[in-house]
Write an enzyme that holds these catalytic residues in place. Sequence first.
Site, PDB file in Angstrom:
ATOM      1  CD  GLU A 169     -36.083  -7.554 -24.652  1.00  0.00           C
ATOM      2  OE1 GLU A 169     -36.272  -8.781 -24.695  1.00  0.00           O
ATOM      3  OE2 GLU A 169     -35.063  -7.044 -24.137  1.00  0.00           O
ATOM      4  CB  CYS A 200     -44.002 -11.578 -25.874  1.00  0.00           C
ATOM      5  SG  CYS A 200     -43.878 -10.686 -24.337  1.00  0.00           S
TER       6      CYS A 200
HETATM    7  P1  NAD Z   1     -45.341  -5.115 -34.389  1.00  0.00           P
HETATM    8  O1  NAD Z   1     -43.988  -5.630 -34.675  1.00  0.00           O
HETATM    9  O2  NAD Z   1     -46.379  -5.248 -35.421  1.00  0.00           O
HETATM   10  O3  NAD Z   1     -45.272  -3.565 -34.023  1.00  0.00           O
HETATM   11  C1  NAD Z   1     -44.431  -3.083 -32.993  1.00  0.00           C
HETATM   12  C2  NAD Z   1     -44.139  -1.621 -33.230  1.00  0.00           C
HETATM   13  O4  NAD Z   1     -43.324  -1.484 -34.384  1.00  0.00           O
HETATM   14  C3  NAD Z   1     -45.361  -0.761 -33.483  1.00  0.00           C
HETATM   15  O5  NAD Z   1     -45.231   0.461 -32.794  1.00  0.00           O
HETATM   16  C4  NAD Z   1     -45.319  -0.533 -34.974  1.00  0.00           C
HETATM   17  O6  NAD Z   1     -45.965   0.641 -35.387  1.00  0.00           O
HETATM   18  C5  NAD Z   1     -43.827  -0.449 -35.207  1.00  0.00           C
HETATM   19  N1  NAD Z   1     -43.371  -0.687 -36.582  1.00  0.00           N
HETATM   20  C6  NAD Z   1     -43.930  -1.486 -37.521  1.00  0.00           C
HETATM   21  N2  NAD Z   1     -43.199  -1.440 -38.654  1.00  0.00           N
HETATM   22  C7  NAD Z   1     -42.157  -0.615 -38.429  1.00  0.00           C
HETATM   23  C8  NAD Z   1     -41.050  -0.181 -39.196  1.00  0.00           C
HETATM   24  N3  NAD Z   1     -40.856  -0.598 -40.441  1.00  0.00           N
HETATM   25  N4  NAD Z   1     -40.182   0.702 -38.651  1.00  0.00           N
HETATM   26  C9  NAD Z   1     -40.352   1.126 -37.381  1.00  0.00           C
HETATM   27  N5  NAD Z   1     -41.372   0.732 -36.595  1.00  0.00           N
HETATM   28  C10 NAD Z   1     -42.257  -0.130 -37.107  1.00  0.00           C
HETATM   29  O7  NAD Z   1     -45.816  -5.841 -33.022  1.00  0.00           O
HETATM   30  P2  NAD Z   1     -47.233  -5.826 -32.314  1.00  0.00           P
HETATM   31  O8  NAD Z   1     -48.210  -6.588 -33.123  1.00  0.00           O
HETATM   32  O9  NAD Z   1     -47.586  -4.454 -31.857  1.00  0.00           O
HETATM   33  O10 NAD Z   1     -46.877  -6.658 -30.996  1.00  0.00           O
HETATM   34  C11 NAD Z   1     -46.887  -8.044 -30.947  1.00  0.00           C
HETATM   35  C12 NAD Z   1     -45.499  -8.610 -31.089  1.00  0.00           C
HETATM   36  O11 NAD Z   1     -44.638  -8.086 -30.089  1.00  0.00           O
HETATM   37  C13 NAD Z   1     -45.462 -10.115 -30.885  1.00  0.00           C
HETATM   38  O12 NAD Z   1     -44.569 -10.679 -31.815  1.00  0.00           O
HETATM   39  C14 NAD Z   1     -44.936 -10.271 -29.478  1.00  0.00           C
HETATM   40  O13 NAD Z   1     -44.351 -11.496 -29.193  1.00  0.00           O
HETATM   41  C15 NAD Z   1     -43.957  -9.147 -29.422  1.00  0.00           C
HETATM   42  N6  NAD Z   1     -43.666  -8.779 -28.040  1.00  0.00           N
HETATM   43  C16 NAD Z   1     -42.460  -9.134 -27.499  1.00  0.00           C
HETATM   44  C17 NAD Z   1     -42.173  -8.842 -26.172  1.00  0.00           C
HETATM   45  C18 NAD Z   1     -40.879  -9.219 -25.521  1.00  0.00           C
HETATM   46  O14 NAD Z   1     -40.586  -8.703 -24.451  1.00  0.00           O
HETATM   47  N7  NAD Z   1     -40.076 -10.071 -26.114  1.00  0.00           N
HETATM   48  C19 NAD Z   1     -43.121  -8.166 -25.414  1.00  0.00           C
HETATM   49  C20 NAD Z   1     -44.334  -7.819 -26.001  1.00  0.00           C
HETATM   50  C21 NAD Z   1     -44.585  -8.116 -27.322  1.00  0.00           C
END
Ligand code: NAD
Length: 517
Positions: A281, A315
Site C-alpha cells: 500500500e 496517504c
Molecule cells: P517510508 O516508505 O519512508 O517508510 C515506511 C516503512 O518502511 C518504515 O517502517 C521504514 O523504516 C521502512 N523502510 C524504509 N526503507 C526500507 C528498506 N529499504 N527495507 C525495508 N523497510 C524499509 O514511509 P513513511 O514516510 O513512514 O510513510 C509515508 C508514506 O506512506 C507516504 O508515501 C504515504 O502515502 C504512504 N502511506 C500509504 C498508505 C496506503 O494505505 N496506501 C497508508 C499510509 C501511508
Amino acid sequence: MSSKITYVTLFADESIHPSYEKALSEVEREIGQTHPMYIGGKEVNASATFTKTSPIDTSIVIGKFQKGGAEHALQALNVAKSAFKEWGALDYKERAKIMRKVADKLEQNRFRLSAIITLEAGKNRLEALAEVYEAIEAMRYYANLIEKEEGYVKRMSPGAPGEETYSVARPYGVWAVISPFNFPLMLGNGMAQGALITGNTVVWKPTSEAPLTALEAYKIYSEAGLPDGVLNVVTGPGEAFEEVFVKGADGIAFTGSKDVGMNLYRKLATLSPYPKPIVLEMGSKNPVIVTKNAKIDKAVEGVVRAAFGYSGQKCSATSRVYVQNEIRKEFVDALVKRTSSLVVGDPRKRETFMGPVINRNALENYEKYVSDAANAGKILIGGKVLKQLERGYYVEPTIVEGLPEQHYLFKKELFLPILLVAGFETLDEAINKANDTEYGLTAGIMSEDPEEVRQFMENIQFGVVYANRRGGATTGAWPGAQTFVGWKASGATGRGVGGPYYLLNYLREQARTYVHE
Ligand code: NAD
C-alpha cells in the site's frame, strides 16, 4: 462499549475529552524510557539505541529504542517460523476469538494509545482516537469475515466418480510487516491482523518515527493471549532488515512510500528463489473535482478537511483540486477564507486542528516545495514555517494556484499541507487531469448533478472514490464501509484493507481431493 463509533460520530462526543486528557498526563509522566524489542515473547536488546523525540516539541523525549538489524530480523523470523506450526494449525474460530480479545483490550486502552499517537506522531486527539477505533473496527471486521467465510474452505464438485474435493485456503507462514509513521497503530495492526487471523505469524518492523505505539500494541496483543512468537516486534532503520526479510520471510506486507515499496517489490523478484506474495500500500496524489453544480460550502469543507487534516500527511489527503472555471473565483475565495480559520499548533490542545509535520526532513521539504511553488505559481495562503513554535515542526496550511500542470509539484506526492488548485472547462477534461498521475488511491467529486457523479465514478482511475463528502473529500475511510485499495503506483494487490477480499492476500489455495473407492 460500542464499536459503532466512526470517524464522523467521534467528533460529536464530548465525553472523550476528560478521558483523553487524563491518559495524556499519564503517558507524559511515563515517556523517556528505554524500550526493548520483543522476539518470541522475550525482551531483546541490540548493541545500540536510537532516540525518538516528539514533533510537537523536540525537547520531549518519547524514548530510546533498539537499533536492531539483520541478526534480529533473522532471529525473529526463526522464532516466528517455529510458532507457525501451532498457530497455523489452530482452528480459525480460535484465532478469531483471540483477535476479538485483542480488539477488546485495544478498546480498553484507547485513550492511552491515542495519547501516545499524539505525542510521537503529532496527531490531534480526534484524529488519534479515530485511528485507534479504526484499528479496533478492522480487527472485529476481519474476525467476523473469516467466520462468515468459514475459514475459506469451499466444497468443490467431484472431478471423477468417488472424489470428494475442496478448495482450502492455507496460510503461507511468516510475514514481515513494515509500517509507516502516519497511522502507526492502524496500519501496522491492519497488516498484522490480516496475516495473523489467517494463520500466519508475523515479524513487525514499525517506523522509527512512531515505535512506541507498536511496542504498546504488542503488549496488548500479548496480554490478550496471543501466544509467544506469533507476533514479534523489531525496531531500527528499515534498510537493515531489508535483505533478511526479502530472503527469509514467506510474504511481505508493506505500507509506506512508493520508492521504498517498489524497491522491496524488485528485490523480492530478484533475491527470492521463487515468487512470494507481497502486499503493498503506497503513496498517492489525490484529486478532487469541484464542478459548477457543487454546493460550495460543502466542497470547501470537504477539501479543507482532506487537504489539511493531520497536516496533509495522510496517504488519502487531497493534494490537487480541479475547479470548474465558472465558479473558480467563488470557490477559491471561500477555500482561502476557511483555511485562514484553521487552528495550527500543539495537537495536545483541544482546539488544534493541525499539529506539526513529522520531522525536520518534512519541514525542509515544505520550505523547498513552497519556494518552488512561489517561483512557478502563486501562493494564495500560507507558505511559512511557524517560527514562534520553533521547538516543533509547525508549518502553515498552504494553497497554491497558477502552477503549470506539468510542474513536478503536480506529480510528486508531497505528504505535507500543500494544496494545488487548477481550473477546467469540461468534466471530461477534469477527469483526464485527475487521472494524469502514476498514483491511484483516493479521489473525490463535488457535484449535485447525478449524471456528473456517474461519469466520474465510471472513468476515474482510483481505488477509493467519494462523491460529495463534507467530512473529508478524499479521507476518512472506515473498515467495513470503504475498502482501502490503491490502484497503479498506490498498491499491488487490488484487494483493499477493511474489505471483503483483504484476507485472501495472506492465504494460498490448496486443492484437496479424497478418493473413496
Ligand atoms: P517510508 O516508505 O519512508 O517508510 C515506511 C516503512 O518502511 C518504515 O517502517 C521504514 O523504516 C521502512 N523502510 C524504509 N526503507 C526500507 C528498506 N529499504 N527495507 C525495508 N523497510 C524499509 O514511509 P513513511 O514516510 O513512514 O510513510 C509515508 C508514506 O506512506 C507516504 O508515501 C504515504 O502515502 C504512504 N502511506 C500509504 C498508505 C496506503 O494505505 N496506501 C497508508 C499510509 C501511508
